[in-house]
Design an enzyme around this catalytic site. Structure first.
Site, short mmCIF file in Angstrom:
data_model
loop_
_atom_site.label_atom_id
_atom_site.label_comp_id
_atom_site.label_asym_id
_atom_site.label_seq_id
_atom_site.Cartn_x
_atom_site.Cartn_y
_atom_site.Cartn_z
N TYR A 143 0.81 -1.22 0.00
CA TYR A 143 0.00 0.00 0.00
C TYR A 143 0.85 1.27 0.00
O TYR A 143 0.38 2.35 -0.35
CB TYR A 143 -0.96 0.02 1.20
CG TYR A 143 -2.06 -1.04 1.13
CD1 TYR A 143 -2.17 -1.89 0.04
CD2 TYR A 143 -2.98 -1.18 2.15
CE1 TYR A 143 -3.16 -2.86 -0.03
CE2 TYR A 143 -3.98 -2.14 2.09
CZ TYR A 143 -4.06 -2.98 0.99
OH TYR A 143 -5.05 -3.92 0.94
N LYS A 145 3.29 -15.38 1.83
CA LYS A 145 3.23 -16.04 0.53
C LYS A 145 4.69 -16.34 0.16
O LYS A 145 5.21 -15.87 -0.87
CB LYS A 145 2.53 -15.09 -0.47
CG LYS A 145 2.15 -15.72 -1.80
CD LYS A 145 1.00 -16.69 -1.72
CE LYS A 145 0.75 -17.32 -3.08
NZ LYS A 145 -0.06 -18.55 -3.02
N ASP A 152 -3.30 -17.95 0.93
CA ASP A 152 -4.46 -18.56 0.25
C ASP A 152 -5.06 -19.67 1.12
O ASP A 152 -6.28 -19.77 1.28
CB ASP A 152 -4.08 -19.09 -1.14
CG ASP A 152 -2.73 -19.77 -1.18
OD1 ASP A 152 -1.98 -19.70 -0.18
OD2 ASP A 152 -2.41 -20.39 -2.20
N ASP A 205 -5.48 -6.77 5.62
CA ASP A 205 -6.65 -6.01 5.21
C ASP A 205 -7.75 -6.99 4.78
O ASP A 205 -8.91 -6.91 5.21
CB ASP A 205 -6.25 -5.09 4.04
CG ASP A 205 -7.32 -4.09 3.68
OD1 ASP A 205 -8.32 -4.00 4.41
OD2 ASP A 205 -7.17 -3.40 2.66
N ASP A 223 -11.14 -8.64 7.28
CA ASP A 223 -12.54 -8.50 6.88
C ASP A 223 -13.21 -9.86 6.74
O ASP A 223 -14.39 -10.03 7.09
CB ASP A 223 -12.66 -7.73 5.57
CG ASP A 223 -12.84 -6.24 5.81
OD1 ASP A 223 -12.49 -5.78 6.91
OD2 ASP A 223 -13.32 -5.54 4.91
#
Ligand code: NAD
Length: 371
Positions: A146, A197, A229, A253, A257
């Site tokens: 980000y 990852k 994943d 992020d 959620d």
């Protein structure tokens, strides 16, 4: 009487003032019971700030925050008014993002708790919920994709463009968020799942190496590594396996959620964003995960528990007042067990459920602490 703890209470817009009132009600009871000394000062933010002083984060509010030990934040923004002013002046950007930047808040903590009593509110089948879900997502907030440079869109000619985002982490950035995760795990069930990852990303390899190294300082915490994943899938298949999930910015992020959906309602979800620690105090902004809920604002319908639990997180993470924080958590659990429900967590098929308003819920939690 202990040291005076200075709290800036920024209620904001929509349901903000209603739920903040209940959180302060509960804090005052905890203050008395645990001999704390809380100096709570209210200030305008969001549209309340624009109406009062022409800015979503008025200078006086920012000054108050700088003189405070922590910020208890409601929520800001109104969908019918936001589009009437330039993007950079809108409350979420001009107030909330500004505060995050101003105070270098690098760690975002999002606990997701679902008790058996609220099993109906969770989208998963009851047999996947075990004895209840209790996960803390710890997300790095200032690095990664980000914020990494270069970050731009280039014109390639012939109507073609190329967008570039850059994922960057340094070892100190990973170390400091890892410490937050391990310390939190220590005060919980002592399990930490680090999400990365590492099979594809250089950042993932470094993340895994550094977290493993930091983990050696916490031999009492069981560390496991999981690809993001698989983490996303495991949250749906067997969420009860997780205690603390440690994530870099973007993965956190998304997964926070996804995890939040398990709690059934935004009205149950507190959050903390932590900055620097000086002495025994850690600066932080504490706020519900939800927004200003204009559809129910001013009607005594909002669930105040997310704001109340945010206040409990403030006592725990900024002030180290674990006993007072636990008392608030226990009081919330008790009123839920007693069947008290605001509209968002109410089920007509639950014979024990009793629908209550914002104020009644706050009063019940306060009474459960002193009782
Ligand atoms: P929202 O979170 O305000 O509402 C989404 C849904 O959840 C609504 O149906 C609402 O009634 C419900 N809800 C949220 N909190 C609740 C609570 N405590 N009790 C019961 N129900 C609750 O999201 P939105 O409608 O997309 O956004 C409304 C405004 O809030 C927008 O202006 C948005 O920009 C702003 N917003 C602010 C923040 C923040 O301040 N951190 C976060 C998200 C959205």
């Amino acid at each position: 009487m202990s040291k005076t703890l200075r709290i800036a209470a920024l209620a904001g817009d929509g349901i903000g003032p209603e739920v903040m009132r209940e959180a302060i009600k509960v804090l005052r009871v905890a203050e008395k019971k645990f001999a704390l000394s809380l100096q709570i000062t209210a200030a305008a933010v969001g549209w309340a700030g624009i109406d009062e002083a022409g800015k979503a984060l008025p200078d006086a509010t920012l000054e108050l925050c700088k003189k405070s030990d922590a910020i208890l934040f409601g929520s800001v923004g109104l969908p019918d008014r936001d589009p009437t002013i330039p993007k950079e002046e809108r409350p979420e950007r001009a107030a909330l993002l500004r505060l995050r930047k101003e105070f270098s808040l690098f760690a975002n903590l999002r606990p997701v708790r679902l008790s058996r009593a609220l099993a109906h509110a969770c989208p998963l089948q009851a047999d996947r919920q075990g004895d209840g879900i209790d996960i803390l997502v710890v997300r790095e907030l200032t690095g990664g994709m980000y914020f990494g440079q270069p970050k731009k869109t280039e014109d390639l000619g012939d109507g073609k463009r190329r967008a570039i985002d850059t994922m960057v982490y340094t070892t100190p950035e990973i170390e400091r968020i890892a410490h937050v995760g391990f310390r939190a795990a220590r005060s919980r069930r002592k399990r930490l799942t680090s999400i990365d990852k590492a099979n594809v990303l250089e950042n993932g390899i470094l993340w895994r190496e550094v977290v493993t190294q930091v983990g050696k300082e916490y031999p009492d915490v069981a560390l496991e590594h999981m690809f993001v994943d698989n983490g996303a899938m495991q949250l749906m298949l067997r969420p009860t396996q997780f205690d603390v999930m440690l994530c870099e910015n973007m993965f956190g992020d998304i997964l926070s959620d996804e995890a939040a959906a398990l709690a059934g309602s935004l009205g149950m979800l507190p959050s903390a964003s932590l900055g620097t620690t000086s002495g025994e105090l850690t600066f932080g902004v504490y706020e519900p995960a939800g927004g200003t809920a204009p559809d129910i604002a001013g009607k005594n319908l909002a669930n105040p528990l997310a704001q109340i639990l945010s206040a409990a997180m403030m006592l725990e993470f900024s002030f180290g007042e674990q006993k007072a924080a636990t008392a608030i958590h226990d009081a919330v659990a008790r009123v839920i067990d007693d069947g008290l429900r605001t509209g968002d967590i109410y089920s007509a098929t639950d014979p024990k459920a009793k629908k209550v308003g914002t104020q009644e819920m706050g009063t019940a939690v306060a009474a459960a602490i002193s009782g």
